[in-house]
Design an enzyme around this catalytic site. Sequence first.
Site, mmCIF file in Angstrom:
data_model
loop_
_atom_site.group_PDB
_atom_site.id
_atom_site.type_symbol
_atom_site.label_atom_id
_atom_site.label_comp_id
_atom_site.label_asym_id
_atom_site.label_seq_id
_atom_site.Cartn_x
_atom_site.Cartn_y
_atom_site.Cartn_z
ATOM 1 N N HIS A 69 -0.275 -6.991 11.621
ATOM 2 C CA HIS A 69 0.165 -6.659 10.259
ATOM 3 C C HIS A 69 1.688 -6.482 10.222
ATOM 4 O O HIS A 69 2.384 -7.130 9.435
ATOM 5 C CB HIS A 69 -0.541 -5.376 9.801
ATOM 6 C CG HIS A 69 -0.143 -4.918 8.431
ATOM 7 N ND1 HIS A 69 -0.913 -5.144 7.316
ATOM 8 C CD2 HIS A 69 0.963 -4.269 7.977
ATOM 9 C CE1 HIS A 69 -0.301 -4.658 6.243
ATOM 10 N NE2 HIS A 69 0.833 -4.112 6.624
ATOM 11 N N GLU A 70 2.185 -5.634 11.093
ATOM 12 C CA GLU A 70 3.632 -5.361 11.076
ATOM 13 C C GLU A 70 4.422 -6.599 11.485
ATOM 14 O O GLU A 70 5.538 -6.821 11.024
ATOM 15 C CB GLU A 70 3.969 -4.167 11.980
ATOM 16 C CG GLU A 70 3.312 -2.845 11.573
ATOM 17 C CD GLU A 70 3.499 -2.451 10.109
ATOM 18 O OE1 GLU A 70 4.561 -2.772 9.524
ATOM 19 O OE2 GLU A 70 2.571 -1.828 9.537
ATOM 20 N N HIS A 75 5.288 -8.596 8.492
ATOM 21 C CA HIS A 75 6.490 -8.059 7.821
ATOM 22 C C HIS A 75 7.743 -8.475 8.598
ATOM 23 O O HIS A 75 8.749 -8.859 8.028
ATOM 24 C CB HIS A 75 6.453 -6.527 7.802
ATOM 25 C CG HIS A 75 5.490 -5.936 6.814
ATOM 26 N ND1 HIS A 75 5.515 -6.222 5.473
ATOM 27 C CD2 HIS A 75 4.480 -5.036 6.976
ATOM 28 C CE1 HIS A 75 4.561 -5.529 4.855
ATOM 29 N NE2 HIS A 75 3.911 -4.809 5.740
ATOM 30 N N GLU A 104 3.683 -7.575 1.500
ATOM 31 C CA GLU A 104 2.329 -7.311 2.010
ATOM 32 C C GLU A 104 1.512 -8.593 2.089
ATOM 33 O O GLU A 104 0.551 -8.669 2.857
ATOM 34 C CB GLU A 104 1.608 -6.248 1.177
ATOM 35 C CG GLU A 104 2.206 -4.836 1.267
ATOM 36 C CD GLU A 104 2.241 -4.250 2.681
ATOM 37 O OE1 GLU A 104 1.538 -4.755 3.585
ATOM 38 O OE2 GLU A 104 3.007 -3.282 2.887
HETATM 39 ZN ZN ZN Z 1 2.382 -3.483 5.353
#
Ligand code: ZN
Length: 493
Positions: free
Chosen positions: A264-265, A268, A294
């Site tokens: 997830h990170e 980003h 996101e």
């Molecule tokens: Zn996030």
Amino acid sequence: MVEEKIGKLKELIRFENAFNHAISLIHWDMETETPYCGIEKAGESLEILVAEMLAKTLNPEVKDILDYLTFEKDNLNDIDRAIVKDMKKNYDKMIKIPKNMVSAYERLKAEAQNAWKQAYDENNFDIFCPYLEKLVDYNIKFVEYRGYKKGIYDTLLDDYEEKMTVEKLDDFFFYLKENLLPIIERAFEKYKNVNTDFLNLNISIEKQKKFSKFILKYINFDFKKGLLKESKHPFTLNFSKNDVRITTHYYKNNFISSLFSTLHECGHGLYEQNIDDKLDKTPIGQGASMGIHESQSRLFENFLGKNYSFWKGLYPFLKERVEEFVDIDFEDFYKAINKPHNSLVRTEADELTYTMHIMIRYELEKLIFEKKIKVSDLPELWKEKTKEYLGIEPENDREGILQDIHWALGLFGYFPSYALGNAYAAQIKSSMEKDFDLENCLFRGDFEKIKKYLSEKIYKYGKLLSPEEIIFNVTGEKLNPAYYVEYLKKKYL
Ligand code: ZN
């Protein structure tokens, strides 16, 4: 004259960057290193730094520069025009709020974060409650100073996703709820016998750390421009495109949790690392909106990160590095990581029920900022809503209201970004599939191609384009949650 004013503006940006660098470093440190008793000093430093920065950036001289350049906008290049627009919007917003309130708020957030951590460790919302009350009060006052046309919550939503409103989100969530509930029911039935026990095997933290680094390299996170650390709640922070820091968390008996938090990170992080050089160190050298941001994190965590072909290619590497999986069949592993289940914790939720977690937070935030409930009512309401949306009830605050750090950071109106991100990501993935053989790329681990595609269509623009323009740019249409429903239907049924 235009040139002279642009020169002054860039000087101001350099100053602001330096202050933001120092402020963000304190935040980074607070999340990853600062001992509990050290937060007070960090909060004091933040208050002073923010006050100093506001004095230099919110004053009549800066107003003159921004007004002049706004008037002359047709004589500016695209990038400078976008920078001026962004800074003017921010100036007009911030100038209405008393400066001492903004700096005091910065200190309050540091204290609130500490209170949240303590409350979380002691599993007791009462420790955090008075801080949350103050944070909510501050945010209501800020919006009142700024002035608003629709509602207080609409104004907060707009801060994270330009032009987003309660009205639009109500429709969006209604559509998702109507369409997802029947899928959820059938998918639960279909997956009910899937065994997931092996996902909770004890795996040493050292091994998990090594694999997190391996997977980041595998999907092209650039360690010359970034690093990975640990924090209670995973997050991404960037000082420039060349210094992008991400965190994850490790639990001995929940390897999968760290794995997907890392992915997830990383989504980003890849975004920030690949913004156009020309935008770096400017106010528009960051993601277009939190929804678009996101979309990238959810894309890597789920749409790509829980994909069949992706794991078919990656699984041999996992077996090699984490021998606990040696005897686990690939098909069993794939099904287990995708098994829909009712989780109390948002970050551990499957793709199908995730939206329900966001709806709980969205509805509570709405009630708070419409001043219909008190902060102290939240734990009970959280329980009720969880029961309503997920059919289960948290037994304590830690698996209920205290699970997310967002409110302690003053992020109100942020949660819908995750649901928007899912919908954007489904739409983006559908375009990727049309434009090249995505499954093959995922199987071969060809993340260079994926990075190039996303850089060209999304990353490089930073904030130069609005979220609406970005999604149109990639997909040729505006946000359409039908793609998300279709994706889930195809995957689970
Ligand atoms: Zn996030």
